[in-house]
Design an enzyme around this catalytic site. Structure first.
Site, PDB file in Angstrom:
ATOM      1  N   ASP A  21      11.877 -60.009 -62.710  1.00 38.35           N
ATOM      2  CA  ASP A  21      12.152 -60.472 -64.078  1.00 38.35           C
ATOM      3  C   ASP A  21      10.853 -60.738 -64.841  1.00 38.35           C
ATOM      4  O   ASP A  21       9.827 -61.066 -64.244  1.00 38.35           O
ATOM      5  CB  ASP A  21      13.013 -61.747 -64.007  1.00 38.35           C
ATOM      6  CG  ASP A  21      13.708 -62.039 -65.322  1.00 38.35           C
ATOM      7  OD1 ASP A  21      13.749 -61.151 -66.198  1.00 38.35           O
ATOM      8  OD2 ASP A  21      14.219 -63.163 -65.478  1.00 38.35           O
ATOM      9  N   GLY A  24      10.014 -58.084 -70.309  1.00 38.10           N
ATOM     10  CA  GLY A  24      10.067 -58.212 -71.769  1.00 38.10           C
ATOM     11  C   GLY A  24       9.036 -59.210 -72.269  1.00 38.10           C
ATOM     12  O   GLY A  24       8.304 -58.941 -73.239  1.00 38.10           O
ATOM     13  N   HIS A  38       8.657 -52.675 -69.066  1.00 38.15           N
ATOM     14  CA  HIS A  38       9.387 -52.017 -67.964  1.00 38.15           C
ATOM     15  C   HIS A  38       8.505 -50.948 -67.319  1.00 38.15           C
ATOM     16  O   HIS A  38       8.465 -50.793 -66.104  1.00 38.15           O
ATOM     17  CB  HIS A  38      10.684 -51.382 -68.483  1.00 38.15           C
ATOM     18  CG  HIS A  38      11.660 -52.385 -69.032  1.00 38.15           C
ATOM     19  ND1 HIS A  38      11.930 -53.573 -68.393  1.00 38.15           N
ATOM     20  CD2 HIS A  38      12.430 -52.392 -70.156  1.00 38.15           C
ATOM     21  CE1 HIS A  38      12.821 -54.263 -69.107  1.00 38.15           C
ATOM     22  NE2 HIS A  38      13.129 -53.565 -70.176  1.00 38.15           N
ATOM     23  N   LEU A 132      10.707 -48.547 -43.669  1.00 36.90           N
ATOM     24  CA  LEU A 132      11.298 -49.507 -44.617  1.00 36.90           C
ATOM     25  C   LEU A 132      12.566 -48.949 -45.263  1.00 36.90           C
ATOM     26  O   LEU A 132      12.609 -47.784 -45.670  1.00 36.90           O
ATOM     27  CB  LEU A 132      10.266 -49.814 -45.718  1.00 36.90           C
ATOM     28  CG  LEU A 132      10.745 -50.696 -46.885  1.00 36.90           C
ATOM     29  CD1 LEU A 132      11.010 -52.125 -46.429  1.00 36.90           C
ATOM     30  CD2 LEU A 132       9.724 -50.690 -48.026  1.00 36.90           C
TER      31      LEU A 132
END
Ligand code: IPE
Ligand code: IPE
Ligand code: MG
Length: 261
Positions: A21, A24, A38, A132
Site C-alpha cells: 500500500d 498513490g 504503481h 519460491l
C-alpha cells in the site's frame, strides 16, 4: 552485523503475505500521477520477490488488486491492470530462471478474457518450478473468496457429495483459493495503515502482523529483513500459555498443533 546476518535461517516464516500500500501517496509526494506510483511499485515487487527467493521463503503472497479496487476511477483501474498483466508477461523468463512458481488467487472472471489467458499461460510456464511460490492476489477479497467457497460447499451438499456434518476447517480450506498453500505466518502492510482491507481474513487467523510507515515504492529487502527480525523476536502462542510454549522445542508448535474443532 547486517540485518540479513541477524536473521535466523532456521526460523524463517514459511509464508509471508504483503499488503502493498501507499503507491498513490508516494506519487503525490513526487507531484506525480497515481499511476507513476504503481509503476515504481513494480520495482519493489521485483526486489522483494528476489529477497524472498534468496532467503528460501516458501510462499510470498502479494495483494496487488482488491475486489474493491475495481471501484477506483476507470483510468487508474485500466492503467493498473495493464501494468500488472504486462509485468507478469515480461517477468516469466526471470521467474523461470529463479525457479519461482506463479499462482493467482482472486476472481479471475472479472478480468478481460485475454488477460485471463495470459495469466493462465504464465502459471503453466512456471508450473514445474520448485523454489519460491509467488501468489498474486488479483481481483481478490476475502469476503468474495469465502462467499464463493460457501456457495460451492452448499452445491456439493445439495448434490449429496458432502455431508453437512463433515464440514470442518480442513474441508472448508479445500474450497478456498489458497487450497494447498500453508497459512501466512507473517503479514506485512506498508504505508502506515493499520487494517486488513479484506485480505486473507480466514488464513491470517494466527499470522503475526507487521505494520510499517514505509510507502510501498520505497520498500526494499532491508525493510523485509527488519520485518522478519521482528517476527523472529515474537512469541507465537496459538492460544496456549507462555509456559506451555517453553516446554515444546522451537518449531514444533505450528498450525497443525492447534486443536481442530
Ligand atoms: C496500493 O497503493 C496499490 C493498490 C491498492 C492497487 P494505493 O494505490 O492504495 O496507494 P494509496 O494508499 O492511495 O497511497
Ligand atoms: C489494499 O489497499 C489493497 C491492495 C493493496 C491491493 P487499499 O488502498 O485498497 O486499502 P484501503 O482502501 O486503504 O483500505
Ligand atoms: Mg491504498
Amino acid at each position: 552485523m547486517s540485518l540479513l546476518e541477524q536473521i535466523d535461517k532456521q526460523r524463517l516464516p514459511r509464508h509471508i503475505a504483503i499488503i502493498m500500500d501507499g503507491n498513490g501517496r508516494w506519487a503525490k509526494e513526487q507531484g506525480q500521477d497515481r499511476l507513476y506510483g504503481h509503476f515504481h511499485g513494480v520495482e519493489s515487487v521485483r526486489n522483494i520477490v528476489e529477497g524472498c527467493a534468496e532467503l528460501g521463503i516458501g510462499y510470498l503472497t502479494l495483494y496487488a488488486f482488491s475486489t474493491e479496487n475495481w471501484d477506483r476511477p476507470a483510468y487508474e483501474v485500466n492503467g493498473l491492470m495493464e501494468l500488472l498483466i504486462d509485468t507478469i508477461r515480461k517477468e516469466v523468463d526471470t521467474l523461470n530462471r529463479n525457479n519461482i512458481r506463479l499462482h493467482m488467487i482472486g476472481d479471475m472472471q472479472m478480468l478481460p478474457e485475454s488477460a485471463q489467458h495470459e495469466l493462465e499461460e504464465a502459471m503453466e510456464l512456471t508450473g514445474t518450478n520448485t523454489g519460491l511460490n509467488l501468489v498474486m492476489a488479483l481481483s481478490y477479497s476475502s469476503r468474495w473468496e469465502l462467499v464463493h467457497a460457501m456457495r460451492q460447499v452448499a452445491e456439493d451438499v445439495k448434490a449429496g457429495k458432502v455431508d453437512p456434518g463433515a464440514v470442518t476447517p480442513a474441508l472448508l480450506e479445500q474450497y478456498l483459493c489458497t487450497r494447498g498453500i500453508p497459512d501466512p505466518e507473517l503479514m506485512i502492510r506498508t504505508s502506515g495503515e493499520f487494517r486488513i482491507s479484506n485480505f486473507l481474513l480466514y488464513q491470517l487467523a494466527y499470522a503475526e502482523l507487521y505494520f510499517t510507515p514505509t510507502l510501498w515504492p520505497d520498500f526494499r529487502k532491508e525493510n523485509l529483513y527488519e520485518a522478519i527480525l521482528d517476527f523472529q523476536n515474537r512469541e507465537r502462542r496459538f492460544g496456549k500459555t507462555s509456559e506451555q510454549i517453553a516446554e515444546v522445542p522451537t518449531g514444533v508448535i505450528s498450525k497443525d498443533s492447534i486443536g481442530r474443532f
